[in-house]
Design a protein around this motif. Sequence first.
Motif, PDB file in Angstrom:
ATOM      1  N   HIS A   1     -55.791  36.918  74.047  1.00 56.81           N
ATOM      2  CA  HIS A   1     -55.062  35.818  73.959  1.00 56.81           C
ATOM      3  C   HIS A   1     -56.025  34.701  73.427  1.00 56.81           C
ATOM      4  O   HIS A   1     -55.634  34.043  72.328  1.00 56.81           O
ATOM      5  CB  HIS A   1     -54.549  35.502  75.221  1.00 56.81           C
ATOM      6  CG  HIS A   1     -54.188  33.977  75.067  1.00 56.81           C
ATOM      7  ND1 HIS A   1     -52.605  33.425  74.492  1.00 56.81           N
ATOM      8  CD2 HIS A   1     -54.549  32.674  75.867  1.00 56.81           C
ATOM      9  CE1 HIS A   1     -52.783  32.441  74.739  1.00 56.81           C
ATOM     10  NE2 HIS A   1     -53.641  31.903  75.468  1.00 56.81           N
TER      11      HIS A   1
ATOM     12  N   GLU B   1     -50.770  38.108  69.524  1.00 57.12           N
ATOM     13  CA  GLU B   1     -49.590  38.182  70.192  1.00 57.12           C
ATOM     14  C   GLU B   1     -49.449  39.115  71.214  1.00 57.12           C
ATOM     15  O   GLU B   1     -49.573  40.488  70.869  1.00 57.12           O
ATOM     16  CB  GLU B   1     -48.494  38.145  69.063  1.00 57.12           C
ATOM     17  CG  GLU B   1     -47.085  38.065  69.728  1.00 57.12           C
ATOM     18  CD  GLU B   1     -45.849  38.194  68.710  1.00 57.12           C
ATOM     19  OE1 GLU B   1     -44.691  38.292  68.988  1.00 57.12           O
ATOM     20  OE2 GLU B   1     -46.336  38.410  67.448  1.00 57.12           O
ATOM     21  N   LEU B   2     -49.217  38.792  72.462  1.00 63.54           N
ATOM     22  CA  LEU B   2     -49.372  39.824  73.534  1.00 63.54           C
ATOM     23  C   LEU B   2     -48.012  40.107  73.942  1.00 63.54           C
ATOM     24  O   LEU B   2     -46.810  39.510  74.108  1.00 63.54           O
ATOM     25  CB  LEU B   2     -49.943  39.136  74.885  1.00 63.54           C
ATOM     26  CG  LEU B   2     -51.377  39.021  74.781  1.00 63.54           C
ATOM     27  CD1 LEU B   2     -52.093  38.179  75.760  1.00 63.54           C
ATOM     28  CD2 LEU B   2     -52.258  40.356  74.468  1.00 63.54           C
TER      29      LEU B   2
ATOM     30  N   ALA C   1     -47.614  35.671  76.871  1.00 63.97           N
ATOM     31  CA  ALA C   1     -46.905  36.787  76.715  1.00 63.97           C
ATOM     32  C   ALA C   1     -45.647  37.285  76.504  1.00 63.97           C
ATOM     33  O   ALA C   1     -44.901  36.510  77.330  1.00 63.97           O
ATOM     34  CB  ALA C   1     -47.813  38.105  77.715  1.00 63.97           C
TER      35      ALA C   1
ATOM     36  N   LEU D   1     -50.724  33.321  79.432  1.00 68.11           N
ATOM     37  CA  LEU D   1     -51.159  33.829  78.100  1.00 68.11           C
ATOM     38  C   LEU D   1     -49.909  33.762  76.957  1.00 68.11           C
ATOM     39  O   LEU D   1     -50.173  34.196  76.075  1.00 68.11           O
ATOM     40  CB  LEU D   1     -51.623  35.152  78.324  1.00 68.11           C
ATOM     41  CG  LEU D   1     -52.559  35.414  79.378  1.00 68.11           C
ATOM     42  CD1 LEU D   1     -53.039  36.775  79.457  1.00 68.11           C
ATOM     43  CD2 LEU D   1     -53.868  34.510  79.098  1.00 68.11           C
TER      44      LEU D   1
ATOM     45  N   ALA E   1     -56.331  41.248  78.196  1.00 68.82           N
ATOM     46  CA  ALA E   1     -55.125  40.476  77.851  1.00 68.82           C
ATOM     47  C   ALA E   1     -55.581  39.177  77.680  1.00 68.82           C
ATOM     48  O   ALA E   1     -55.375  38.210  76.539  1.00 68.82           O
ATOM     49  CB  ALA E   1     -54.166  40.448  78.926  1.00 68.82           C
ATOM     50  N   GLU E   2     -56.435  38.513  78.739  1.00 62.38           N
ATOM     51  CA  GLU E   2     -57.042  36.854  78.535  1.00 62.38           C
ATOM     52  C   GLU E   2     -57.891  37.026  77.136  1.00 62.38           C
ATOM     53  O   GLU E   2     -57.954  35.978  76.324  1.00 62.38           O
ATOM     54  CB  GLU E   2     -57.866  36.779  79.709  1.00 62.38           C
ATOM     55  CG  GLU E   2     -57.144  36.477  80.941  1.00 62.38           C
ATOM     56  CD  GLU E   2     -57.844  36.517  82.133  1.00 62.38           C
ATOM     57  OE1 GLU E   2     -57.466  35.573  82.914  1.00 62.38           O
ATOM     58  OE2 GLU E   2     -58.909  37.071  82.290  1.00 62.38           O
TER      59      GLU E   2
END
Length: 339
Positions: free
Chosen positions: A187, A192-193, A212, A210, A183-184
């Motif tokens: 980002h 777009e998380l 998210a 992040l 996820a990092e």
Amino acid sequence: MFALMHSTRLESLHLSIDPATGLKAVIAIHNSRLGPALGGCRYLAYPDDESAVADAARLAQGMSYKAALAGLPVGGGTAVIIRPVHVESRAALFEAFGRCIEKLDGRFITAIDSGTSVADMDCIAQHTRFVTSTTAAGDPAPHAAMGVFTGIRAAAMARLGSDNLEGLRVAVQGLGNVGYALAEQLHAAGAELLVSDIDHGKVQLAMEQLGAHPIANDALLSTPCDILAPCGVGAVFNRLSVGQLRCAAVAGAASAQLTNLDIADQLEGRGILYAPDYVINSGGLIYVALKHSGAELPGITAHLSNIGTRLTEIFAHAQAEKRSPARVADELAERLLYP
């Protein structure tokens, strides 16, 4: 049990107990044609002993395929330690498991996996040298995430026509060590998380660090997105869950994502590109295998970049043959394992 070994083509199955520590362990060695079996050690609760054995066999087979397609000089295996209800000394339990590994005399090398830690590997290392992911070797999770990130870019190129992830909606299911590291990276690439995890603290952290968007666990699969990245437990996709998907591609770190190979055909029929899990998530294995053999970090990082290249090759074959990438990957791996 022999029927299970036959169906998964296991070479050998080793069961060990140590009443003094409560150890109940399974080591499944699938294929050693390319080298000694290497695989993670899981420490999980199971409903029964048979489920633990089946999990080890299934994962060991995946490790053989993973190692073969990653171009590594190792075979595939998996260890499962059945987590007892009460443990007097976790350190003593893992030391006892280290003695079990030592008795195999190098036929199996273990590493970190679900439920285990670097500290556990250090305990195993007290009694055998056939272990990696120790404090000295380092945590493979960041490298596993790097490999998945490379694979997501390859999937985006194959399905969406560009490997630029900026603005793409990527749904990450599971924010463990690999999922959060992925996820990092997503980002940082401008994606777009959308995230979900049973640990609300991890979701909150992803929101704060992040940007998210939190999605309920039972809603993530049906949430519209460009790429779905399952990074939690396996067996995510069955006939029912595949019907709920609203994504262009599935590319994530979870192992054994499909309940059976027919699900890959169902994904293909829906026009959803599937990145075979044991190909895209091979970064952790690449790291621990090369690190154990003495490779330096620049060489390991260069090898990780091959994950995207291999996936691109698989996607091209699949498109030309109008088949699922999962079936293409299996055939490529089997040619290497069973020439």
